[in-house]
Design an enzyme around this catalytic site. Structure first.
Site, PDB file in Angstrom:
ATOM      1  N   ASP A  87       0.483   2.149   8.362  1.00 54.70           N
ATOM      2  CA  ASP A  87      -0.715   1.643   7.612  1.00 54.70           C
ATOM      3  C   ASP A  87      -0.132   0.088   7.015  1.00 54.70           C
ATOM      4  O   ASP A  87       0.105   0.271   5.687  1.00 54.70           O
ATOM      5  CB  ASP A  87      -1.302   2.170   6.627  1.00 54.70           C
ATOM      6  CG  ASP A  87      -2.813   1.621   6.462  1.00 54.70           C
ATOM      7  OD1 ASP A  87      -2.949   0.613   6.861  1.00 54.70           O
ATOM      8  OD2 ASP A  87      -3.581   2.261   5.551  1.00 54.70           O
ATOM      9  N   ASN A 132       0.481   7.172   2.940  1.00 53.57           N
ATOM     10  CA  ASN A 132       0.940   6.153   4.004  1.00 53.57           C
ATOM     11  C   ASN A 132       2.434   6.785   4.496  1.00 53.57           C
ATOM     12  O   ASN A 132       3.026   5.763   4.913  1.00 53.57           O
ATOM     13  CB  ASN A 132       0.817   4.874   3.494  1.00 53.57           C
ATOM     14  CG  ASN A 132      -0.563   4.548   3.606  1.00 53.57           C
ATOM     15  OD1 ASN A 132      -1.250   5.089   4.396  1.00 53.57           O
ATOM     16  ND2 ASN A 132      -1.035   3.330   2.744  1.00 53.57           N
ATOM     17  N   THR A 155      -4.388   0.415  -3.802  1.00 56.94           N
ATOM     18  CA  THR A 155      -4.913   1.539  -3.960  1.00 56.94           C
ATOM     19  C   THR A 155      -5.173   1.513  -5.476  1.00 56.94           C
ATOM     20  O   THR A 155      -4.004   1.577  -6.122  1.00 56.94           O
ATOM     21  CB  THR A 155      -4.231   2.765  -3.297  1.00 56.94           C
ATOM     22  OG1 THR A 155      -4.312   2.576  -2.055  1.00 56.94           O
ATOM     23  CG2 THR A 155      -4.916   4.135  -3.789  1.00 56.94           C
ATOM     24  N   ASP A 186       0.866  -1.041  -0.058  1.00 57.80           N
ATOM     25  CA  ASP A 186       0.018   0.014  -0.244  1.00 57.80           C
ATOM     26  C   ASP A 186       0.982   1.322   0.115  1.00 57.80           C
ATOM     27  O   ASP A 186       0.672   2.150   0.635  1.00 57.80           O
ATOM     28  CB  ASP A 186      -1.137  -0.019   1.145  1.00 57.80           C
ATOM     29  CG  ASP A 186      -2.272   0.941   1.110  1.00 57.80           C
ATOM     30  OD1 ASP A 186      -2.454   1.108  -0.247  1.00 57.80           O
ATOM     31  OD2 ASP A 186      -2.969   1.100   1.681  1.00 57.80           O
ATOM     32  N   LYS A 228       2.153   4.776  -1.058  1.00 59.47           N
ATOM     33  CA  LYS A 228       1.413   6.048  -1.616  1.00 59.47           C
ATOM     34  C   LYS A 228       1.855   7.033  -0.638  1.00 59.47           C
ATOM     35  O   LYS A 228       2.053   6.862   0.613  1.00 59.47           O
ATOM     36  CB  LYS A 228      -0.019   5.943  -1.835  1.00 59.47           C
ATOM     37  CG  LYS A 228      -0.861   5.474  -0.601  1.00 59.47           C
ATOM     38  CD  LYS A 228      -2.347   5.387  -0.659  1.00 59.47           C
ATOM     39  CE  LYS A 228      -3.176   4.643   0.397  1.00 59.47           C
ATOM     40  NZ  LYS A 228      -4.555   4.745   0.115  1.00 59.47           N
TER      41      LYS A 228
HETATM   42  N1  LIG Z   1       1.776   7.080  13.810  1.00 59.44           N
HETATM   43  C1  LIG Z   1       0.791   8.124  13.425  1.00 59.44           C
HETATM   44  N2  LIG Z   1       1.498   9.423  13.607  1.00 59.44           N
HETATM   45  C2  LIG Z   1       0.829  10.384  12.882  1.00 59.44           C
HETATM   46  N3  LIG Z   1      -0.502  10.114  12.166  1.00 59.44           N
HETATM   47  C3  LIG Z   1      -0.942   9.215  11.917  1.00 59.44           C
HETATM   48  C4  LIG Z   1      -0.088   8.053  12.425  1.00 59.44           C
HETATM   49  N4  LIG Z   1      -0.646   6.829  11.827  1.00 59.44           N
HETATM   50  C5  LIG Z   1      -1.792   7.396  11.331  1.00 59.44           C
HETATM   51  N5  LIG Z   1      -1.740   8.626  11.248  1.00 59.44           N
HETATM   52  C6  LIG Z   1      -2.636   9.350  10.501  1.00 59.44           C
HETATM   53  O1  LIG Z   1      -3.990   8.962  10.409  1.00 59.44           O
HETATM   54  C7  LIG Z   1      -3.940   8.563   8.868  1.00 59.44           C
HETATM   55  C8  LIG Z   1      -4.965   7.289   8.818  1.00 59.44           C
HETATM   56  O2  LIG Z   1      -3.983   6.080   9.207  1.00 59.44           O
HETATM   57  P1  LIG Z   1      -3.903   4.850   8.639  1.00 59.44           P
HETATM   58  O3  LIG Z   1      -3.623   5.029   7.264  1.00 59.44           O
HETATM   59  O4  LIG Z   1      -3.096   3.883   9.449  1.00 59.44           O
HETATM   60  O5  LIG Z   1      -5.473   4.232   8.769  1.00 59.44           O
HETATM   61  P2  LIG Z   1      -6.277   3.157   8.124  1.00 59.44           P
HETATM   62  O6  LIG Z   1      -7.539   3.140   8.658  1.00 59.44           O
HETATM   63  O7  LIG Z   1      -5.353   1.996   7.883  1.00 59.44           O
HETATM   64  O8  LIG Z   1      -6.440   3.942   6.744  1.00 59.44           O
HETATM   65  P3  LIG Z   1      -6.751   3.218   5.107  1.00 59.44           P
HETATM   66  O9  LIG Z   1      -8.188   3.295   4.994  1.00 59.44           O
HETATM   67  O10 LIG Z   1      -5.900   4.497   4.176  1.00 59.44           O
HETATM   68  O11 LIG Z   1      -5.988   2.155   5.106  1.00 59.44           O
HETATM   69  C9  LIG Z   1      -2.906   8.605   8.198  1.00 59.44           C
HETATM   70  O12 LIG Z   1      -3.044   8.803   7.028  1.00 59.44           O
HETATM   71  C10 LIG Z   1      -1.972   9.838   9.254  1.00 59.44           C
HETATM   72  O13 LIG Z   1      -2.673  11.014   8.377  1.00 59.44           O
END
Ligand SMILES: Nc1ncnc2c1ncn2[C@@H]1O[C@H](COP(=O)(O)OP(=O)(O)OP(=O)(O)O)[C@@H](O)[C@H]1O
Ligand SMILES: Nc1nc2c(ncn2[C@@H]2O[C@@H]3COP(=O)(O)O[C@H]3[C@H]2O)c(=O)[nH]1
Ligand SMILES: Nc1nc2c(ncn2[C@@H]2O[C@@H]3COP(=O)(O)O[C@H]3[C@H]2O)c(=O)[nH]1
Length: 745
Positions: free
Chosen positions: A576, A563, A595, A558, A560
């Protein structure tokens, strides 16, 4: 000019055309004319100045338009995210509809270029995934459904008319035609309902249907049309409703059957080849991984008996392994009129290596024997990348002295990642001790909050909360566990650390290292695009992360800018791991995930994929960083997939922003064949590091973190969330989920 006849002495007459002038008069006129010319020259210079001023102004205005455009994109994407955050389908409320209106209003007002082909809007790209593929599926038999020759032809024609389906292999289309079953619907019946999840594809056999969206008619469809094809790749919501106008007959294909068809062909061919190559004696010491890569890139060829496969003295670019049959090797010998037969080669033997290993030309003839020969071939590039270093290939046939041999390549050891001792620091930590400071992001399954322990804001963390009900509904339990297990296993400065996990009746939680520089996506959105210097740094960080993961046999799937998170010092970390998967060396996996703009052709065609899918994504990522948008982008995912399948060479990469060297690297990463991608060869990630685009890059400085990041975000304290967009509190509280799948999370 000439003096007219009879010109008197009073003055010289000059005739120009039909007119006669007095020469003295002309002399008098000359200064006047010169003055007039000078005047005109002056006017011309003035006009040129005016043009120059206008041109400058136009450039300024263009720049202003660009800035406004960026601003507009920014506002639009923030608005879209907010709209998405509050318009959850499971909790429709007043607030959500209002913000949706606002969103639509904004979309109407914003004068954005509507690029059908590129869909150039900067909103976050959403990940998609099918439920994990059942690996034993290929063992079950595919059920065929009887149909007339005419029906089969109708389906085949419909497939050929469809941009996506016509990319399937011939055998797959035959199987697809056989497996479709008939379904009838009466006039007035709904066949597809907008917004519902879909898992089948239809081909209209008879009758007429009406397509509509939000009650508005979009068009009619009739026999020979495919509908709902995105649903055979993964679970997606139907984009329109389809109702039978007359009684209709439809041919139907379920996603599971489509997956079986596509998966099987790839798996069978790959397994057969691996099986054969494993038995070839010169490959006996090769790892499964290399054998698998070879199976990916090898082509199969057939030569009828008596035909030359190789002619002595010709230039050669191919290496051969005999799959079945035999060949004769002959050679010209001094003083002998005809080539002499040297030996016969049989199944499992190889030939054609000498012209690829230092010899300029072919050193013998190779001729197919009756009844014909089947050979597996490798082109020069793949040969050198995958097996060029095999000692067993440097064979002395006794006909001449051996020439220079290639020095065996060594894979540079990457530095050992900074080890972060997994301490018990968090073992006693309770969920209720965590205090929310702000929301950092929203993802597909929930939110990520900035939190601190017991209100101590000097040390903060990111808490990712995932809705259990949503995970179960979308059958992502396996992916979520894989995310947890893989993140707990990784210890790298290029990857966000997972400290501990929690669960309650509604959510599972991950306590992560917080990266307060924000998403690389946000920086890219604000700046429009990056120059080579900046992009190279961000690509290098990701490359370090991918190398670490691949060494641990993990495929990330994933990549991009969304992430990639920026640390306070401006370095990147991958976050992620929802789609990451541990994959034994030489193995492949089949679940559609990623994606849309970033998925590789083998994922779309369900051929089985491995770490090479990450190298494809790396090529796309380089493009996105430099262009400001991914290279394959269209108004809907199916169109994006069709563009991806047409390949990178069909793409006209604009070189205004992305130079020749970067384009060359992208093309080497985005090869259709996974085995041919830079990074997939025996040199691994080092082959990418050695590319011209990275020339002079300070890898050591990057690893020791002494290299200054191109952009250093402003982070004033551990609770500073100014690098993140604002998110309203979550309105959608999910129901409890007690099925127990999260036991052990
Ligand atoms: N460790 C971190 N520190 C700061 N911001 C974070 C962190 N982890 C996640 N985020 C923020 O939260 C957002 C969503 O996190 P993540 O991509 O892990 O969630 P997800 O539910 O798996 O999303 P997706 O639907 O894209 O798979 C990230 O794009 C980032 O902006
Ligand atoms: N959205 C949309 N779908 C259409 C149109 N014409 C035919 N369709 C088909 O209607 C189907 C509705 O479900 P899908 O979104 O799965 O796939 C859609 C298309 O295959 C159209 O104009 N718009
Ligand atoms: N020169 C040479 N090539 C041989 C002999 N036996 C088999 N070959 C194969 O014939 C091939 C002809 O093309 P290449 O020179 O590329 O590589 C050669 C070898 O792989 C032999 O005795 N001498």
């Amino acid at each position: 000019m000439q003096a007219p006849p009879g010109a008197g002495t009073s003055g010289l007459k000059v005739q120009v055309g039909s007119r006669v002038y007095d020469a003295q008069e002309i002399q008098r006129l000359i200064p006047q004319l010169e003055e007039a010319i000078e005047k005109k020259d002056k006017q011309l210079r003035q006009s040129q100045n005016v043009i120059e001023t206008h041109t400058k102004r136009i450039t300024e205005l263009e720049r202003e338009v660009n800035n406004l455009q960026t601003e507009c994109d920014k506002l639009r994407s923030v608005l879209q995210q907010k709209a998405e955050a509050v318009t959850s389908p499971s909790a429709p409320n007043q607030k959500s509809s209002r913000s949706e209106d606002l969103h639509t209003e904004m979309e109407k007002k914003a004068v954005l270029p509507t690029l059908e082909n590129h869909g150039e809007t900067r909103s976050k790209k959403l990940a998609v995934s099918a439920e994990p593929a059942k690996l034993d599926q290929h063992k079950t038999t595919l059920q065929h459904h009887a149909k007339s020759a005419g029906s089969k032809q109708l389906i085949r024609d419909a497939v050929q008319k469809n941009d996506f389906l016509r990319q399937l292999a011939k055998e797959q289309v035959i199987e697809l035609v056989e497996c479709m079953f008939e379904m009838r619907a009466r006039a007035g019946q709904w066949v597809i309902q907008e917004g519902e999840p879909g898992d089948r594809l239809f081909v209209v056999a008879e009758g007429q249907l009406q397509v509509s969206r939000e009650g508005q008619a979009l068009g009619k469809i009739g026999p020979g049309t495919v509908m709902g094809e995105l649903a055979i790749l993964y679970n997606c919501t139907r984009t329109a409703s389809v109702q039978a106008i007359t009684d209709v007959s439809l041919w139907v294909l379920d996603r599971s059957v489509f997956q079986m068809i596509t998966m099987r062909l790839g798996m069978e061919r790959h397994a057969q080849l691996m099986n054969f190559l494993n038995k070839v004696s010169i490959f006996e010491n090769l790892t499964e991984d290399r054998i698998s890569k070879m199976a990916d890139v090898m082509d199969q060829d057939y030569y009828a008996g008596g035909n030359h496969i190789i002619r002595e003295g010709e230039k050669g670019d191919t290496f051969f392994v005999i799959n079945s049959g035999q060949v004769r090797v002959t050679q010209f010998i001094d003083g002998e009129p005809e080539p002499r037969e040297i030996r016969v080669l049989k199944q499992g033997d190889f030939f054609g290596e000498k012209a690829l290993l230092g010899e300029e030309v072919r050193t013998a003839n190779v001729i197919a024997m009756n009844p014909g020969v089947e050979v597996l071939t490798l082109d020069r590039e793949s040969f050198l990348k995958l097996i060029g270093d095999l000692e067993a290939l440097k064979r002395d046939y006794g006909d001449s002295q051996r020439r220079a041999t290639l020095s065996s390549r060594t894979v540079q050891e990457p530095p050992s990642p900074t080890s972060v001792a997994q301490t018990n620091e968090f073992a006693q930590l309770q969920l209720r001790q965590l205090k929310r400071i702000a929301t950092l992001g929203v993802g597909g399954f929930g939110r990520v909050e900035l939190v601190c322990i017991n209100n101590d804001k000097t040390k903060t963390f990111a808490l990712k909360a995932l809705k259990k009900k949503h995970i179960v509904d979308t059958r992502q339990q396996e992916h979520i566990f894989a995310e947890r297990n893989i993140m707990l296993e990784t210890r790298s400065d290029w990857i966000v650390k997972l400290y501990t996990t929690f669960r309650d009746s509604k959510y599972v939680y991950m306590l992560l290292e917080a990266c307060l520089g924000g998403e690389l996506w946000t920086t890219l959105r604000d700046r429009g695009h990056f120059d080579d210097y900046t992009a190279r740094f961000y690509v290098a960080c990701v490359l370090e992360g991918l190398e670490y993961l691949h060494r641990k046999n993990i495929v990330y799937r994933d990549l991009k800018p969304e992430n990639c998170l920026l640390t306070q010092s401006g370095y990147l970390k991958l976050v992620d791991f929802g789609f990451a998967k541990k994959l034994a060396s030489g193995r492949k996996t089949w679940t559609f995930c990623g994606t849309p703009e970033y998925v590789s052709p083998e994922i779309i065609l369900n051929k089985g994929h491995d770490q090479a899918a990450d190298y494809w994504a790396l090529g796309i990522y380089i493009c996105e960083l430099m262009l400001g948008r991914p290279p394959f982008q269209a108004s809907d995912p199916m169109k994006t997939y069709t563009l991806i399948l047409k390949g990178i060479d069909a793409l006209d990469i604009p070189n205004r922003r992305i130079g020749k060297t970067a384009t060359a690297l992208v093309k080497k990463l985005c090869r259709d064949n996974p085995g041919e991608r830079l990074g997939s060869g025996s040199g691994g990630v080092n082959d990418i590091r050695k590319h011209r685009w990275f020339m002079g890059f300070d890898w050591e400085g990057l690893r020791s973190r002494s290299l200054k990041a191109p952009i250093v975000p402003k982070v004033s304290n551990p609770a500073d969330v100014s690098n993140f967009d604002n998110y309203p509190p979550d309105q959608d509280i999910p129901p409890d989920e007690f099925s127990g799948w999260d036991e052990g999370f």
